[in-house]
Design a protein around this motif. Sequence first.
Motif, short mmCIF file in Angstrom:
data_model
loop_
_atom_site.label_atom_id
_atom_site.label_comp_id
_atom_site.label_asym_id
_atom_site.label_seq_id
_atom_site.Cartn_x
_atom_site.Cartn_y
_atom_site.Cartn_z
N UNK A 26 7.06 5.56 10.27
CA UNK A 26 6.23 6.10 11.34
C UNK A 26 5.66 7.48 11.02
N UNK A 27 6.26 8.19 10.06
CA UNK A 27 5.79 9.52 9.76
C UNK A 27 4.59 9.57 8.85
N UNK A 28 4.14 8.44 8.34
CA UNK A 28 3.02 8.44 7.40
C UNK A 28 1.68 8.24 8.10
N UNK A 29 0.70 8.95 7.62
CA UNK A 29 -0.65 8.82 8.18
C UNK A 29 -1.41 7.66 7.56
N UNK A 30 -0.88 7.06 6.51
CA UNK A 30 -1.63 6.04 5.79
C UNK A 30 -0.95 4.68 5.80
N UNK A 31 0.16 4.55 6.52
CA UNK A 31 0.89 3.28 6.54
C UNK A 31 0.88 2.70 7.95
N UNK A 32 0.30 1.51 8.09
CA UNK A 32 0.38 0.79 9.34
C UNK A 32 1.55 -0.17 9.30
N UNK A 33 1.95 -0.66 10.45
CA UNK A 33 3.13 -1.53 10.50
C UNK A 33 2.86 -2.80 11.28
N UNK A 34 1.59 -3.19 11.43
CA UNK A 34 1.27 -4.36 12.25
C UNK A 34 1.23 -5.65 11.45
N UNK A 35 1.59 -5.61 10.17
CA UNK A 35 1.83 -6.83 9.43
C UNK A 35 0.61 -7.54 8.89
N UNK A 36 0.85 -8.79 8.46
CA UNK A 36 -0.19 -9.63 7.86
C UNK A 36 -1.27 -9.98 8.87
N UNK A 37 -2.35 -10.55 8.36
CA UNK A 37 -3.40 -11.09 9.22
C UNK A 37 -3.74 -12.49 8.74
N UNK A 38 -3.84 -13.42 9.67
CA UNK A 38 -4.34 -14.76 9.39
C UNK A 38 -5.64 -14.94 10.15
N UNK A 39 -6.73 -15.03 9.40
CA UNK A 39 -8.05 -15.25 9.99
C UNK A 39 -8.43 -16.71 9.77
N UNK A 40 -8.59 -17.46 10.86
CA UNK A 40 -8.97 -18.86 10.77
C UNK A 40 -10.48 -19.00 10.87
N UNK A 41 -11.07 -19.72 9.91
CA UNK A 41 -12.50 -19.93 9.92
C UNK A 41 -12.92 -20.81 11.08
N UNK A 42 -13.98 -20.39 11.77
CA UNK A 42 -14.50 -21.18 12.89
C UNK A 42 -15.53 -22.22 12.45
N UNK A 45 -4.23 10.07 11.99
CA UNK A 45 -3.67 8.86 11.41
C UNK A 45 -2.61 8.24 12.27
N UNK A 46 -1.82 7.39 11.67
CA UNK A 46 -0.74 6.69 12.35
C UNK A 46 0.36 7.68 12.69
N UNK A 47 0.86 7.66 13.90
CA UNK A 47 1.92 8.60 14.27
C UNK A 47 2.97 7.89 15.10
N UNK A 48 4.18 8.44 15.10
CA UNK A 48 5.26 7.83 15.87
C UNK A 48 5.03 7.99 17.36
N UNK A 73 0.84 -1.09 0.00
CA UNK A 73 0.00 0.00 0.00
C UNK A 73 0.90 1.15 0.00
N UNK A 74 1.37 1.86 0.58
CA UNK A 74 1.09 3.18 0.91
C UNK A 74 2.14 4.20 0.62
N UNK A 75 1.69 5.06 -0.21
CA UNK A 75 2.38 6.31 -0.35
C UNK A 75 1.72 7.24 0.67
N UNK A 76 2.48 8.17 1.22
CA UNK A 76 1.85 9.12 2.14
C UNK A 76 0.98 10.06 1.37
N UNK A 77 0.09 10.77 2.08
CA UNK A 77 -0.75 11.73 1.39
C UNK A 77 0.09 12.83 0.77
#
Length: 625
Positions: free
Chosen positions: A383-399, A241-244, A2-6
């Motif tokens: 950390x300076x971007x308002x549009x970039x998160x850094x929490x990584x991938x997501x694995x959603x397991x079906x219940x 947005x996301x901030x340091x 994703x992400x270019x900053x605004x």
Amino acid sequence: MSQLSLRMLGAIAILGLLTLTFTIMGRGDSDTPASLTSATAVPPAGLGKLAPTGTAEGFDSNQLRFTEVSAKVGLKGDSTEPTPGNVGAFVGGASVGDFDDDGIADLFITRTGAPNRLYRGTANDAFEDVTTSSGMDGGQVAVSDGSAASVWADIDGDDDLDLFVGGVGEQADRLYVNEGPSGFVEQSTERGIGGTSSAQGDGPTGGYATMGAAFADWDRDGDLDLVTTHWAPPGFSESGGYSSDTRTNLCDVERQRSGAPTGGLTGSATPRSHMFENTGAGRFSDVTDKLGLDLVDISAFTPVFADYDGDGWQDLFVTGDFCTSRLYRNTGVGGFVNVTEQAGVGGDENGMGSVVEDLNGDGTLDWLVTSIASGPDAVGCVQGQATVGCSGNRLYLGRGDGTFADATEPFGVRESAWAWGAAGDDLDNDGLRDLAVVNGYADDASAAVGPGSAAAAAFYAEGQPRLWRGSPGGPWIDGAAAAGLKTTGASKALVPFDHDGDGDLDLLVGNTGAPPQLFHSETNPAQHWLSVRLHDAGSANTRAVGAMVRLPKSEQQSGSDAEGSWMGEVRTGSGYQSSGPGSLHIGLSEQDDVSAIEVRWPDSDEFQRYDIESVDTIMEIERTS
């Protein structure tokens, strides 16, 4: 990606901008997957701790090993590859399909700043460039223009593969109709999906940034329909947005919305994703609004059609940038309903790639969404971007009840840098799906992203693929380096397919500004396998997209809750800017006594049984009734 900053986005005013799914049918008794005892959402404790949970220790490279053979098979690229900037840095598509029906896989590679390429597979396991002779030569394009997504499918029921190609910049979406020996003819406008760039204000789709596409018979009328997904900058302001200072998850922040996602040239129509109905013989009508699909707010990358609730209707998974990933349930009669919140998904910050498979082998579909991770000690976090998160991938397991549990942390798959393409297939034929992810991002404007950007740019630009060996429980072990999987810089698409017909899956990787790479698998030959190809001459959906395939339950599985030992769904268009060959590859481990396979064809509610004469073979099944 994703992400270019605004701030960066303000500088881009020039933009006009089968894989296969094996699932075990049936549901477990518990609301929680057996391999996950406490899997409610597990947020990262701190950005500096997002290192891979698994390590190469314990990864047996004698069981799974890859050797790059790109140059050897003819994938050499130009003497000088273009280095796209801005949204062109998102592009590196690759798709696999047998367009001339000779039983040998062919490749299509998308690029920006240079023409796309069509490679025909030859009898000696090599490839020849037939772009010009096939009629797909689009000529030289401007550095900011090109193509992203590409998907092979038989749109008109004439029993050969046609090709949809999504445009970027001033390059419009294209639909190449296969005319057999005479090559391909571009017919996007004639067949109703546009053909003129939306940057010019014309056409329902246009080529602003068509990052994804997929075909499926979602209305079950016997022909293939199309979804195209479009990326655009977010329609919210930078504030909140996301901030340091706070390191807030982007998806937990209330943002002041300043309209729908925007972009393109002054006066252009707002590009958005579209759902097209095939009205017969490969002609399409835009039915997005009719189906109740509100796609305007999604900065969309990858669509996947899959029946997650087992009701026989294809549902729609969409990964989206800036916390806009969505899950739409196909109601069968009234269109699609947004069930993202109820299902417990959509928590990824910058969703890009997608895998919808039964990744932990418990009989329910799971969803892996690739995103941006910070790297060890947050070295790569912008950390300076308002549009970039850094929490990584997501694995959603079906219940198994229509909801999902966040199992990212327990399975150790959060960290894969700036991740794009992913695939969940049995790469070593041991009967368990493995998970591979490619990554990398570099852009001409990367110096403008703010404090610490030099370290971040260097971290993300380096190709750092992941290869997690599958198991019912976690954490999974990453052994990409040990297995010889080393990509070139910024990689985007990832397509598993059996290039040389030796019974194991090789890996095709699409790169930004560099030639594609092909990795030959040297899997343990003692493991058995079966490849399944379906054909239905009596339907316009000749390749049986959406068909379900399963191996009947064996005596050893008689006590299981599952209805079948292996289950798969034929798909076209499933990974980031990619499409697989449309065949099903099943690893059997040491099992060599498989006697039958069962198929539920796309327009049927019943399974038909077909005898298997031997394993370690390609089984071609023709529908007879």
